[in-house]
Design an enzyme around this catalytic site. Structure first.
Site, short mmCIF file in Angstrom:
data_model
loop_
_atom_site.label_atom_id
_atom_site.label_comp_id
_atom_site.label_asym_id
_atom_site.label_seq_id
_atom_site.Cartn_x
_atom_site.Cartn_y
_atom_site.Cartn_z
N ILE A 29 3.72 -3.68 -2.76
CA ILE A 29 4.36 -2.48 -3.29
C ILE A 29 5.87 -2.48 -3.04
O ILE A 29 6.62 -1.82 -3.77
CB ILE A 29 3.70 -1.21 -2.70
N ASP A 43 3.60 0.53 5.84
CA ASP A 43 4.76 1.21 6.44
C ASP A 43 5.75 0.18 7.00
O ASP A 43 6.96 0.23 6.72
CB ASP A 43 4.23 2.14 7.55
N1 AR6 Z 1 1.79 -3.50 -0.49
C1 AR6 Z 1 0.70 -2.80 -0.89
N2 AR6 Z 1 -0.31 -2.46 -0.08
C2 AR6 Z 1 -0.22 -2.86 1.22
C3 AR6 Z 1 0.89 -3.58 1.73
C4 AR6 Z 1 1.93 -3.91 0.81
N3 AR6 Z 1 3.02 -4.58 1.19
N4 AR6 Z 1 0.68 -3.83 3.06
C5 AR6 Z 1 -0.52 -3.28 3.36
N5 AR6 Z 1 -1.07 -2.71 2.26
P1 AR6 Z 1 -2.17 0.84 6.16
P2 AR6 Z 1 -3.05 3.63 6.63
C6 AR6 Z 1 -2.34 -1.98 2.11
O1 AR6 Z 1 -2.87 0.40 7.40
O2 AR6 Z 1 -4.48 3.24 6.64
C7 AR6 Z 1 0.79 2.14 9.81
O3 AR6 Z 1 0.96 1.54 11.05
C8 AR6 Z 1 -3.43 -2.25 3.11
O4 AR6 Z 1 -4.12 -3.46 2.77
O5 AR6 Z 1 -0.81 0.32 5.90
O6 AR6 Z 1 -2.63 4.86 5.86
C9 AR6 Z 1 1.44 3.52 9.73
O7 AR6 Z 1 2.62 3.58 10.49
C10 AR6 Z 1 -4.31 -1.02 2.93
O8 AR6 Z 1 -5.18 -1.19 1.79
O9 AR6 Z 1 -2.06 2.47 6.08
C11 AR6 Z 1 0.37 4.40 10.26
O10 AR6 Z 1 0.40 4.44 11.68
C12 AR6 Z 1 -3.30 0.08 2.57
O11 AR6 Z 1 -2.08 -0.59 2.28
C13 AR6 Z 1 -0.91 3.76 9.79
O12 AR6 Z 1 -0.61 2.39 9.61
C14 AR6 Z 1 -3.07 1.09 3.67
O13 AR6 Z 1 -3.13 0.47 4.94
C15 AR6 Z 1 -1.35 4.31 8.47
O14 AR6 Z 1 -2.62 3.78 8.13
#
Ligand code: AR6
Length: 181
Positions: free
Chosen positions: A17, A40
């Site tokens: 993203i 994030d």
């Molecule tokens: N592009 C698109 N999707 C992604 C990317 C990317 N570059 N990287 C990961 N994903 P998560 P949450 C996907 O854990 O569950 C953080 O530490 C990933 O595969 O990022 O809302 C924050 O600071 C998954 O399907 O978010 C919070 O503490 C999706 O993004 C916590 O994680 C969401 O995974 C939030 O947890």
């Protein structure tokens, strides 16, 4: 980023993203707004240190106790190809009783913020389905319902749901494609 499917104002894509070019990307942040892992971390790395400074400013000015679950906050995109970042905090699946309402709020308030600013192209990651443990198939139902309820108010807004893997995108499509068009 590869687009797999489009219906009306909604597209499903696979990729990173942080590469999305448009008015805004949504960040699946945490309440501190000061960065973390997952998407994030990727967004903060790609946007550069200015994003962290903007988030610190938001904490000092508007959200001294942190951004509540289901709320949204806007910053610039800095070094990202997207012009803005909409930060939102999804529910931790195992710790929330009204997690579906909270997840819906993340999407609805992001759309309202984007629409209110006249944005026309935004992208969401799969909020809460990583570290926060929301089952992707359950999240898909919430996301689809919220998008189809909210988007008619913002007819110029095009939304791309960006999944990090083809498997995640297929899970989403498996949930929503059987729904009536
Ligand atoms: N592009 C698109 N999707 C992604 C990317 C990317 N570059 N990287 C990961 N994903 P998560 P949450 C996907 O854990 O569950 C953080 O530490 C990933 O595969 O990022 O809302 C924050 O600071 C998954 O399907 O978010 C919070 O503490 C999706 O993004 C916590 O994680 C969401 O995974 C939030 O947890």
């Amino acid at each position: 980023m590869q687009t797999l499917w489009t219906q009306g104002q909604i597209s499903v894509a696979v990729g990173d993203i942080t590469r999305f070019e448009g008015d805004a990307i949504v960040n699946a942040a945490n309440r501190t707004l000061l960065g973390g892992g997952g998407v994030d971390g990727a967004i903060h790395r790609a946007a550069g240190r200015d994003l962290l400074a903007a988030c610190r400013h938001l904490r000092e000015s508007e959200w001294p106790d942190g951004l509540p679950v289901g709320e949204v906050a806007l910053t610039a995109g800095f070094a990202l190809p997207a012009r803005h970042v909409i930060h939102t905090v999804g529910p931790v699946y195992a710790k929330s009783e009204d997690r579906a309402d909270q997840l819906a709020s993340c999407y609805r308030k992001s759309l309202e913020l984007a629409g209110g600013h006249g944005f026309e192209r935004i992208a969401f990651p799969a909020i809460s389905t990583g570290v926060y443990g929301y089952p992707p198939a359950d999240a898909a139902q919430v996301v689809w319902q919220t998008l189809t309820e909210t988007l008619p108010a913002w007819p110029k807004l095009e939304v791309t749901l960006v999944f990090f893997s083809r498997t995640d995108a297929d899970t989403f499509l498996g949930e929503v494609r059987p729904l009536p068009e």
